[in-house]
Design a protein around this motif. Structure first.
Motif, mmCIF file in Angstrom:
data_model
loop_
_atom_site.group_PDB
_atom_site.id
_atom_site.type_symbol
_atom_site.label_atom_id
_atom_site.label_comp_id
_atom_site.label_asym_id
_atom_site.label_seq_id
_atom_site.Cartn_x
_atom_site.Cartn_y
_atom_site.Cartn_z
ATOM 1 N N SER A 17 0.745 -1.191 -0.089
ATOM 2 C CA SER A 17 -0.301 -0.494 0.048
ATOM 3 C C SER A 17 0.307 1.415 0.013
ATOM 4 C CB SER A 17 -1.445 0.051 0.980
ATOM 5 O OG SER A 17 -0.001 0.349 2.785
ATOM 6 N N ILE A 19 3.331 4.206 -0.159
ATOM 7 C CA ILE A 19 4.229 4.817 -1.545
ATOM 8 C C ILE A 19 5.060 3.771 -1.319
ATOM 9 C CG2 ILE A 19 6.571 5.624 -0.966
ATOM 10 C CD1 ILE A 19 4.948 7.838 1.071
ATOM 11 N N GLY A 22 3.402 2.629 -4.937
ATOM 12 C CA GLY A 22 3.486 3.847 -5.782
ATOM 13 C C GLY A 22 4.757 3.567 -6.434
ATOM 14 N N LYS A 25 5.500 0.113 -8.520
ATOM 15 C CA LYS A 25 4.571 0.672 -9.763
ATOM 16 C C LYS A 25 5.868 1.675 -10.548
ATOM 17 C CE LYS A 25 -0.441 -0.175 -8.181
ATOM 18 N NZ LYS A 25 -1.583 0.668 -7.903
ATOM 19 N N SER A 26 6.424 2.553 -10.365
ATOM 20 C CA SER A 26 7.165 3.258 -10.780
ATOM 21 C C SER A 26 8.022 2.305 -11.593
ATOM 22 C CB SER A 26 7.402 4.346 -9.970
ATOM 23 O OG SER A 26 6.150 5.449 -10.163
ATOM 24 N N VAL A 50 -1.920 -5.146 -5.758
ATOM 25 C CA VAL A 50 -0.568 -4.218 -6.936
ATOM 26 C C VAL A 50 -0.173 -4.782 -7.749
ATOM 27 C CG1 VAL A 50 1.737 -3.261 -6.321
ATOM 28 C CG2 VAL A 50 0.009 -3.186 -4.570
ATOM 29 N N THR A 202 -1.745 8.836 1.435
ATOM 30 C CA THR A 202 -1.849 7.442 1.169
ATOM 31 C C THR A 202 -2.790 7.527 2.907
ATOM 32 O OG1 THR A 202 0.623 7.669 2.751
ATOM 33 C CG2 THR A 202 0.502 7.360 0.429
ATOM 34 N N GLN A 229 1.512 13.059 -4.040
ATOM 35 C CA GLN A 229 1.138 11.260 -4.309
ATOM 36 C C GLN A 229 1.951 10.577 -4.482
ATOM 37 O OE1 GLN A 229 -2.250 10.717 -5.089
ATOM 38 N NE2 GLN A 229 -2.318 12.615 -4.328
ATOM 39 N N PRO A 230 2.150 9.031 -4.763
ATOM 40 C CA PRO A 230 2.521 8.116 -4.226
ATOM 41 C C PRO A 230 3.589 8.059 -6.165
ATOM 42 C CG PRO A 230 0.811 7.146 -3.601
ATOM 43 C CD PRO A 230 0.429 8.431 -4.156
ATOM 44 N N GLU A 231 3.148 8.996 -6.722
ATOM 45 C CA GLU A 231 3.539 8.550 -8.239
ATOM 46 C C GLU A 231 5.301 9.628 -8.081
ATOM 47 O OE1 GLU A 231 1.775 9.375 -11.021
ATOM 48 O OE2 GLU A 231 2.957 9.263 -13.208
ATOM 49 N N ASP A 232 4.848 10.555 -7.472
ATOM 50 C CA ASP A 232 5.481 11.709 -7.679
ATOM 51 C C ASP A 232 7.618 11.444 -6.517
ATOM 52 O OD1 ASP A 232 4.159 14.352 -7.929
ATOM 53 O OD2 ASP A 232 3.203 13.925 -5.788
ATOM 54 N N GLY A 234 7.627 7.778 -6.494
ATOM 55 C CA GLY A 234 8.058 6.746 -7.273
ATOM 56 C C GLY A 234 9.036 7.459 -8.386
#
Ligand code: BGC
Length: 269
Positions: A17, A19, A22, A25-26, A50, A202, A229-232, A234
């Motif tokens: 879950s 960060i 994320g 995924k990155s 995930v 999160t 966001q987690p992508e930041d 990632g």
């Protein structure tokens, strides 16, 4: 995304879950095979979700249950991953949690639990990763470095946090562990750095963003005026794990929308 981490194996702790998910995924979109670590049987389902997302996007990986605060489990996870995939190239030392309490009411259990996962867990995983990096050495076909470790710290490695002394102490500890081992192993071509996230949306900080009032109050602490966001995180993790940052050693990289810029002084002082 460009496949900057092609053929590299990455363990991401606490990746079911937040960060960690994320970052997994990155890294997978950058070509890494990701080991999505989760702590207990109950977190297998979210970890599987995930992984399913990653596979749907053409990525590769597995899930792996291991409580990072337990030495025997960490040793076994690294041994299993090396057996299955040949080596480990990247460790994202991410697993972390909060057990908040006023300091005078904090139990030893709350203190030990947070330090056990957030700091001892990072020690145990970093030690196994470094042992594997030293064994393998540099493989130029994959990376200029023998291995990369990214420790997930926090703005609270420098911002004191009333009511969260155990958490802040764990993050302050991560900072000097990270810098000390970065100094110790740089000559072996091992690169170790930290990412220090600010407020990222999160489950860990749900109460800080779930109502409009809470979010507005949170935004007074963020000069850039948006929650992360987690992508930041990632995106930055991919850069720190890739050869694009090959000359970067032992830094704490704040990814916080300016939270560490003393926002109270914007209109005051
Ligand atoms: C904490 C979050 C918090 C953020 C900014 C993080 O390290 O886990 O709960 O919102 O720091 O204060």
């Amino acid at each position: 995304m460009e496949k900057k981490l092609q053929n590299q194996v990455a363990i991401i702790t606490g990746a079911s879950s937040g960060i960690g998910a994320g970052v997994a995924k990155s890294l997978a979109s950058a070509g890494a095979t990701v080991i999505i670590n989760h702590p207990v049987a109950a977190t297998k389902e979210p970890a599987d979700a995930v992984l399913a997302d990653i596979i749907k996007d053409g990525g590769k990986g597995i899930t792996y249950q291991c409580d990072v605060s337990k030495e025997n489990e960490v040793i076994e996870m690294f041994a299993d991953v090396v057996k299955q995939f040949g080596t480990v190239d990247i460790l994202i030392n991410n697993a972390g949690l909060q057990r908040d309490s006023p300091f005078d009411k904090m139990t030893l259990e709350q203190w030990n639990f947070v330090l056990g996962v957030n700091l001892t867990g990072q020690f145990l995983c970093a030690r196994e990763a470094i042992r594997e990096f030293l064994r393998r050495g540099v493989d130029e076909t994959k990376s200029k470095a023998a291995g990369k470790i990214i420790c997930m710290s926090s703005v609270h490695e420098v911002i004191p946090w009333a009511g969260h002394a155990n958490y802040a102490a764990s993050k302050g500890g991560i900072m000097l562990m990270m810098k000390s081992i970065s100094q110790e192993f740089a000559w072996k071509k091992i690169r170790i750095n930290s990412i220090c996230p600010g407020a990222i949306q999160t489950p860990i900080n749900r109460q800080a963003w779930e109502t409009p009032q809470a979010l507005n109050e949170l935004l007074t602490l963020i000069p850039y005026k948006r929650i992360g966001q987690p992508e930041d995180i990632g995106n930055v993790a991919v850069w720190l794990a890739s050869d694009d940052s090959d000359y970067v050693n032992g830094i704490s990289l704040f990814v916080d929308g300016g939270m560490t810029l003393y926002p109270g002084f914007t209109t005051n002082g």
